[in-house]
Design a protein around this motif. Structure first.
Motif, PDB file in Angstrom:
ATOM      1  N   GLU A  83       0.825  -1.221   0.000  1.00 11.13           N
ATOM      2  CA  GLU A  83       0.000   0.000   0.000  1.00 11.13           C
ATOM      3  C   GLU A  83       0.855   1.266   0.000  1.00 11.13           C
ATOM      4  OE1 GLU A  83       0.503  -1.920   2.554  1.00 11.13           O
ATOM      5  OE2 GLU A  83       0.922  -0.667   4.308  1.00 11.13           O
ATOM      6  N   THR A  84       2.182   1.107   0.118  1.00 10.75           N
ATOM      7  CA  THR A  84       3.032   2.304   0.078  1.00 10.75           C
ATOM      8  C   THR A  84       3.588   2.562  -1.326  1.00 10.75           C
ATOM      9  OG1 THR A  84       5.070   1.100   0.570  1.00 10.75           O
ATOM     10  CG2 THR A  84       3.829   1.922   2.458  1.00 10.75           C
ATOM     11  N   GLN A  85       3.226   1.669  -2.284  1.00 11.40           N
ATOM     12  CA  GLN A  85       3.882   1.770  -3.599  1.00 11.40           C
ATOM     13  C   GLN A  85       3.469   2.996  -4.394  1.00 11.40           C
ATOM     14  OE1 GLN A  85       3.614  -1.862  -5.872  1.00 11.40           O
ATOM     15  NE2 GLN A  85       4.705  -3.047  -4.317  1.00 11.40           N
ATOM     16  N   ASN A  86       2.171   3.298  -4.394  1.00 14.65           N
ATOM     17  CA  ASN A  86       1.693   4.360  -5.280  1.00 14.65           C
ATOM     18  C   ASN A  86       1.019   5.482  -4.517  1.00 14.65           C
ATOM     19  OD1 ASN A  86       2.473   2.960  -7.671  1.00 14.65           O
ATOM     20  ND2 ASN A  86       0.719   1.599  -7.325  1.00 14.65           N
ATOM     21  N   LEU A  87       0.918   6.601  -5.219  1.00 11.91           N
ATOM     22  CA  LEU A  87       0.160   7.703  -4.642  1.00 11.91           C
ATOM     23  C   LEU A  87      -1.291   7.552  -5.087  1.00 11.91           C
ATOM     24  CD1 LEU A  87       2.928  10.251  -5.269  1.00 11.91           C
ATOM     25  CD2 LEU A  87       1.859   9.891  -3.052  1.00 11.91           C
ATOM     26  N   CYS A  88      -2.161   7.953  -4.229  1.00 21.25           N
ATOM     27  CA  CYS A  88      -3.595   7.859  -4.473  1.00 21.25           C
ATOM     28  C   CYS A  88      -3.960   8.624  -5.744  1.00 21.25           C
ATOM     29  CB  CYS A  88      -4.310   8.455  -3.266  1.00 21.25           C
ATOM     30  SG  CYS A  88      -6.039   8.780  -3.527  1.00 21.25           S
ATOM     31  N   ILE A  89      -4.827   8.012  -6.585  1.00 24.84           N
ATOM     32  CA  ILE A  89      -5.249   8.725  -7.795  1.00 24.84           C
ATOM     33  C   ILE A  89      -6.676   9.256  -7.652  1.00 24.84           C
ATOM     34  CG2 ILE A  89      -3.674   7.507  -9.349  1.00 24.84           C
ATOM     35  CD1 ILE A  89      -6.221   5.818 -10.153  1.00 24.84           C
ATOM     36  N   GLY A  90      -7.201   9.144  -6.460  1.00 24.89           N
ATOM     37  CA  GLY A  90      -8.510   9.734  -6.216  1.00 24.89           C
ATOM     38  C   GLY A  90      -9.671   9.004  -6.870  1.00 24.89           C
ATOM     39  N   LEU A 103     -13.055   9.512   5.361  1.00 31.54           N
ATOM     40  CA  LEU A 103     -12.548   9.857   4.037  1.00 31.54           C
ATOM     41  C   LEU A 103     -13.615  10.613   3.248  1.00 31.54           C
ATOM     42  CD1 LEU A 103     -10.893   6.406   3.202  1.00 31.54           C
ATOM     43  CD2 LEU A 103      -9.735   8.494   3.965  1.00 31.54           C
ATOM     44  N   THR A 104     -13.197  11.655   2.552  1.00 36.17           N
ATOM     45  CA  THR A 104     -14.130  12.378   1.681  1.00 36.17           C
ATOM     46  C   THR A 104     -13.416  12.685   0.375  1.00 36.17           C
ATOM     47  OG1 THR A 104     -13.473  14.289   2.978  1.00 36.17           O
ATOM     48  CG2 THR A 104     -15.724  13.505   3.287  1.00 36.17           C
ATOM     49  N   LEU A 105     -14.216  12.699  -0.692  1.00 45.23           N
ATOM     50  CA  LEU A 105     -13.657  12.958  -2.013  1.00 45.23           C
ATOM     51  C   LEU A 105     -14.172  14.298  -2.497  1.00 45.23           C
ATOM     52  CD1 LEU A 105     -12.049  11.580  -4.378  1.00 45.23           C
ATOM     53  CD2 LEU A 105     -14.251  10.809  -5.234  1.00 45.23           C
ATOM     54  N   SER A 106     -13.254  15.187  -2.838  1.00 46.75           N
ATOM     55  CA  SER A 106     -13.723  16.421  -3.444  1.00 46.75           C
ATOM     56  C   SER A 106     -12.674  16.887  -4.429  1.00 46.75           C
ATOM     57  CB  SER A 106     -14.012  17.469  -2.357  1.00 46.75           C
ATOM     58  OG  SER A 106     -12.977  18.393  -2.257  1.00 46.75           O
ATOM     59  N   ASP A 107     -13.171  17.271  -5.605  1.00 42.87           N
ATOM     60  CA  ASP A 107     -12.234  17.757  -6.610  1.00 42.87           C
ATOM     61  C   ASP A 107     -11.242  16.677  -7.042  1.00 42.87           C
ATOM     62  OD1 ASP A 107     -12.135  20.014  -7.990  1.00 42.87           O
ATOM     63  OD2 ASP A 107     -10.961  21.195  -6.538  1.00 42.87           O
ATOM     64  N   ALA A 111      -9.592  13.374   1.005  1.00 42.10           N
ATOM     65  CA  ALA A 111      -9.085  13.953   2.245  1.00 42.10           C
ATOM     66  C   ALA A 111      -9.323  12.954   3.376  1.00 42.10           C
ATOM     67  CB  ALA A 111      -9.784  15.271   2.538  1.00 42.10           C
ATOM     68  N   TRP A 112      -8.356  12.895   4.268  1.00 38.17           N
ATOM     69  CA  TRP A 112      -8.408  11.918   5.371  1.00 38.17           C
ATOM     70  C   TRP A 112      -8.480  12.673   6.687  1.00 38.17           C
ATOM     71  CZ3 TRP A 112      -3.521  10.477   8.192  1.00 38.17           C
ATOM     72  CH2 TRP A 112      -3.754   9.500   9.164  1.00 38.17           C
ATOM     73  N   HIS A 129      -5.208   0.295  -6.251  1.00 36.36           N
ATOM     74  CA  HIS A 129      -4.024   0.918  -6.866  1.00 36.36           C
ATOM     75  C   HIS A 129      -2.782   0.854  -5.994  1.00 36.36           C
ATOM     76  CE1 HIS A 129      -6.613   2.408 -10.003  1.00 36.36           C
ATOM     77  NE2 HIS A 129      -7.465   2.785  -9.069  1.00 36.36           N
ATOM     78  N   LYS A 130      -2.766  -0.016  -4.998  1.00 36.72           N
ATOM     79  CA  LYS A 130      -1.632  -0.112  -4.077  1.00 36.72           C
ATOM     80  C   LYS A 130      -1.246   1.261  -3.543  1.00 36.72           C
ATOM     81  CE  LYS A 130       0.231  -4.436  -5.736  1.00 36.72           C
ATOM     82  NZ  LYS A 130       1.289  -5.134  -6.447  1.00 36.72           N
ATOM     83  N   ALA A 131      -2.286   1.956  -3.080  1.00 37.60           N
ATOM     84  CA  ALA A 131      -2.056   3.277  -2.502  1.00 37.60           C
ATOM     85  C   ALA A 131      -2.744   3.329  -1.141  1.00 37.60           C
ATOM     86  CB  ALA A 131      -2.607   4.360  -3.419  1.00 37.60           C
ATOM     87  N   SER A 132      -2.656   4.472  -0.514  1.00 39.01           N
ATOM     88  CA  SER A 132      -3.327   4.671   0.761  1.00 39.01           C
ATOM     89  C   SER A 132      -3.841   6.100   0.800  1.00 39.01           C
ATOM     90  CB  SER A 132      -2.352   4.441   1.907  1.00 39.01           C
ATOM     91  OG  SER A 132      -2.890   4.988   3.098  1.00 39.01           O
ATOM     92  N   PRO A 133      -5.036   6.278   1.338  1.00 41.11           N
ATOM     93  CA  PRO A 133      -5.536   7.649   1.464  1.00 41.11           C
ATOM     94  C   PRO A 133      -5.025   8.306   2.743  1.00 41.11           C
ATOM     95  CG  PRO A 133      -7.217   6.123   2.218  1.00 41.11           C
ATOM     96  CD  PRO A 133      -6.025   5.280   1.819  1.00 41.11           C
ATOM     97  N   LYS A 134      -4.368   7.527   3.585  1.00 47.39           N
ATOM     98  CA  LYS A 134      -3.960   8.055   4.897  1.00 47.39           C
ATOM     99  C   LYS A 134      -2.568   8.661   4.817  1.00 47.39           C
ATOM    100  CE  LYS A 134      -4.673   4.136   7.082  1.00 47.39           C
ATOM    101  NZ  LYS A 134      -4.596   3.288   8.269  1.00 47.39           N
TER     102      LYS A 134
END
Ligand code: SF4
Ligand code: SF4
Lengths: 321, 504
Positions: A83-90, A103-107, A111-112, A129-134
């Protein structure tokens, strides 16, 4: 923005700016040094921080604080923190599944809300996506303030990843701050970023804990998706600069070539082989997803064999993990 | 059945333990120490407590013989010549231990063993010394058999110190407890690392901040330069002296009587403290003037202890519950600033009152009693030791925990301590533990101890017991060390298995 969106509105704004930059085509190749943004005002330089462990026993000598940055430029088959491999793509997948409404999605940006999060890790498990929102976008000063508060109990910090050297300027600034107060500075790296292009970072780093994941280029590519050549050049460069804190080989049965790796490293190191610390680490499937999720660990005999080989090759400081 | 018959017919006590219990029961038939109505009022409400020291003290609570002197001179009374080799010394010590009383009936202090042994090692190889040390440690474990028994090491690196650490790691005993006096710059890292490795192997030694302690008591004439030693559950006491008694205010219970924090601070606390101070005066006067202990003991006559080097310890316990009762569940002691400030205020007030009291026979402490953060015993459930944070409420970050400890330690000259179970993997990185010790001591933390979280040897209030022995006692079997009795109840009652494991 509602009040729950983020603990820290300033950080959210920065995060949104960061995400927009990420989405621009210029930055698509994570292996490129362009990964780093050219921020003119140093203070607004941020890096995606996955977590900070105040006290780590396993990230270098003595008591150290470990800083983990999000995002990696390779993808090892045995990665223990995928989960540390990629950056979140929203994409928003995790937002709906968070049981705490943290968690909320805007734009197009997630946001965490740290204070609402119950650390159940559902988001990490459902992320495709092997990412994390945190993730928090923090400046070197913000991270420094945190690690500085742990003095006098730590002798230094180790920055790890993901791949932390994707943020060399940010690291340089953080390390310079740490050095001013006498905190040690270590880099934990996969060696796939050309470190010889970042002499100024090395100047403020005590050393690098370098992974040498395989020697044969094809084996390396199959295991990591990356280029062994960069690692070898880094190895030679760091050895020449006396900046190797330790070398690490994770032994994965059927997936890498530890014999060749030990021999290859020794050739590059020359005389320095005797004074270089080598860690031979057993592959363990804990936390691993995908192809190697059920793979076996090497046997004790195998590890002992490799240790003996390393000693016969001239390494005097060999540790089995 | 009478209390006596209960003891006589018990199936889970050894012969030796029955003797001790019977003697205690007999002592408690007498009531020579007068008490005031104030004392009785608080005592009946369990807000002050005499630690079950017995109604008629005929020996001091803790005795810290000058073992180095004993090693130089032998003993007339015991008809022991001054030893001229290690074997004679070991035998002499074993004989002396049989003749040193304390509140437990057995010695709580066996000496600063590295300094005692070091002059006797010349000409002997490590291979000759180690088995002797191991036999000696086993002798203490099996005969003293009380986890309150304590040995000291350091701060200097000595051959004897190293060999004792090695021997202790090999015998894996609960008795004696070891304290390493540590001071950065005096204790070499290398020696400290060996000690920490030993702590990870057998939960011993614990670490005393030598820089903070070394000026607590004047050094005895021709005696050890630092003047102090650590005994029992981390009581810092004058060497060649000891403690007359330890009595305590139970803040946890005192808070039950309070209508508000102000009520506790301005009325209950000063009254309870005053009542206990008067009681301690009476107790000590009886011991010094009437019991004839100091007048007759060969330990005094031969200069192994001086009456002038004894102190009275004023103890306290249960800060955590006290704050909880006064401020409610939203202000958790240890992490909430308001809770911590109130604790600080309570300690300041109590300490000032104790410091202002002029205590009899307390020459070594400038005519005062000294504060001690009492660590509890038995299966008391309602009181967390001293000023410790209750198990389960520890701050998330280890360093915040230590900072809190250091803040509260400043009140206690006669000892205060904390116990941290740590990840067993810390054994692979003792440098990290050493960094923690250095960091803690740099911010004036005075004492700390570690044990690996998976160890059979575990610390209860400070003393060590074997988990396996506690389990035996819980099944109703007799066990050799009676601290397993206290340990078993305390371990269960205070949820000690769930102490926050540090350095993970
Ligand atoms: S860990 Fe993720 S899913 Fe769980 S509460 Fe926190 S943000 Fe939500
Ligand atoms: S963390 Fe993963 S699942 Fe959540 S929004 Fe980002 S990419 Fe999508």
């Amino acid at each position: 923005m509602s009040g729950r969106l983020s603990l820290h509105p300033r950080r959210t704004l920065r995060r949104q700016a960061f995400m927009r930059q990420l989405a621009s085509p210029r930055l698509e190749c994570p292996c490129s040094k362009n990964w780093v943004f050219n921020m003119s005002i140093a203070d607004s330089l941020t890096a995606p921080v996955n977590k900070i462990i105040p006290f780590s026993l396993v990230d270098g000598p003595g008591s150290r604080t470990s800083v983990f940055l999000q995002g990696c430029n390779i993808a090892c088959a045995y990665c223990h923190n995928p989960e540390t491999q990629n950056l979140c793509i929203g994409c928003g997948t995790c937002v709906e599944q968070c049981p705490a409404g943290a968690l909320t999605l805007s734009d197009g940006v997630v946001a965490w809300d740290k204070s609402a999060c119950v650390q159940c890790d559902t988001c990490i498990h459902v992320c495709p996506h092997k990412a994390s929102p945190k993730i928090e976008q923090l400046t070197p000063h913000e991270v420094f303030d945190i690690v500085h508060s742990y003095q006098p109990f730590i002798r230094g910090i180790t920055v790890s990843g993901g791949e932390c050297t994707l943020h060399p300027e940010w690291m340089r600034e953080l390390f310079a701050l740490c050095r001013e107060v006498g905190l040690g500075t270590l880099i934990d790296s996969n060696g796939c970023v050309p470190l010889w292009e970042h002499e100024d970072l090395l100047e403020v780093a005590d050393g690098v804990m370098l992974d040498v994941k395989a020697w044969n280029p094809a084996v390396f590519a199959r295991l990591t998706g990356g280029d062994a050549e960069t690692v070898k050049r880094n190895l030679a460069f760091l050895a020449e600069r006396d900046k190797i804190e330790e070398l690490r080989i994770v032994v994965v049965p059927g997936w890498n070539d530890p014999e060749q790796t030990i021999a290859g490293i020794a050739r590059v190191l020359g005389d320095k082989v005797a004074t270089t610390k080598l860690k031979l680490i057993r592959f363990r499937r804990f936390g691993v997803v995908g192809t190697l999720a059920d793979a076996a660990s090497p046997t004790d005999e195998r590890m002992a064999e490799l240790e003996k080989l390393a000693r016969d090759t001239g390494f005097s400081q060999v540790e089995l993990r | 059945m009478s209390e006596f018959m209960d003891i006589i017919t018990a199936s889970n006590l050894t012969y030796g333990q029955k003797l001790i219990h019977l003697a205690q029961a007999a002592e408690n038939c007498e009531h020579p120490i007068p008490t005031t109505p104030e004392f009785d009022w608080f005592f009946e409400r369990d807000a002050i407590c005499d630690m079950h020291e017995g109604n008629a003290p005929y020996r001091p609570r803790y005795i810290c013989c000058d073992m180095e002197r004993f090693a130089r001179q032998g003993s007339d009374f015991l008809r022991l010549d001054a030893p001229d080799n290690l074997d004679d010394l070991l035998m002499n010590l074993q004989i002396l231990y049989q003749n040193v009383p304390s509140v437990t009936g057995r010695p709580v202090y066996v000496g600063q063993l590295d300094r005692v042994f070091d002059p006797f090692l010349d000409g002997l190889s490590d291979e000759e010394i180690l088995p002797r040390f191991k036999r000696f440690l086993n002798y203490i474990d099996r005969t003293v058999a009380s986890g309150y028994c304590h040995a000291n090491l350091g701060p200097e690196d000595t051959r004897a110190g190293r060999l004792l650490l090695q021997a202790d790691a090999e015998v894996q005993n609960a008795v004696p407890n070891f304290t390493l006096k540590y001071e950065e710059g005096i204790t070499p890292d290398d020696f400290a690392r060996l000690a920490l490795k030993t702590s990870m192997a057998c939960a011993n030694p614990a670490y005393a901040n030598h820089r903070m302690h070394k000026h607590t008591y004047a050094a005895p004439v021709d005696g050890p330069a630092d003047g102090y030693t650590v005994v029992s559950c981390y009581n810092v006491l004058p060497v060649r002296g000891g403690a007359y008694c330890l009595d305590r205010v139970k803040l946890s219970q005192l808070a039950d009587l309070a209508t508000s924090p102000e009520h506790l601070l301005n009325e209950l606390l000063p009254n309870a403290t005053g009542a206990l101070l008067e009681y301690m005066d009476a107790r000590i006067k009886f011991l010094v003037e009437d019991s004839n202990f100091f007048q007759t003991s060969f330990l005094v006559r031969e200069g192994l202890i001086d009456r002038e080097r004894f102190v009275g310890m004023f103890g306290m316990i249960g800060m955590h519950e006290c704050i909880e009762k006064l401020l409610g569940p939203n202000h958790v002691y240890g992490t909430d600033p308001e809770a911590n400030d109130l604790a600080d205020q309570i300690m300041t007030k109590m300490t000032d009152q104790v410091q202002a009291w002029s205590a009899p026979y307390s020459e070594i402490a400038d005519g005062h009693y000294l504060m001690h953060a009492q660590a509890g015993f038995g299966d008391q459930t309602s009181s967390t030791p001293g000023v410790r944070i209750r198990v389960g409420s520890e701050p998330e970050v280890f360093f915040d925990h230590i900072r809190h400890c250091a803040r509260m330690h400043r009140f206690f000259k006669a000892g205060v301590s904390d116990i941290f179970p740590v990840e067993p993997t810390a054994a692979n990185n003792v440098d990290a533990l050493l960094d923690v010790v250095k960091g803690a001591f740099a911010i004036d933390d005075t004492y700390l101890s570690f044990y690996p979280s998976d160890s059979d040897l575990v610390r209860i209030t400070g003393f060590l017991v074997k988990r396996s022995e506690m389990e035996k006692f819980a099944r109703g079997e007799a066990v050799l060390a009676d601290t397993s009795h206290d340990g078993e109840g305390n371990w269960r009652a205070n949820n000690l298995a769930n102490r926050k494991v540090r350095l993970g």
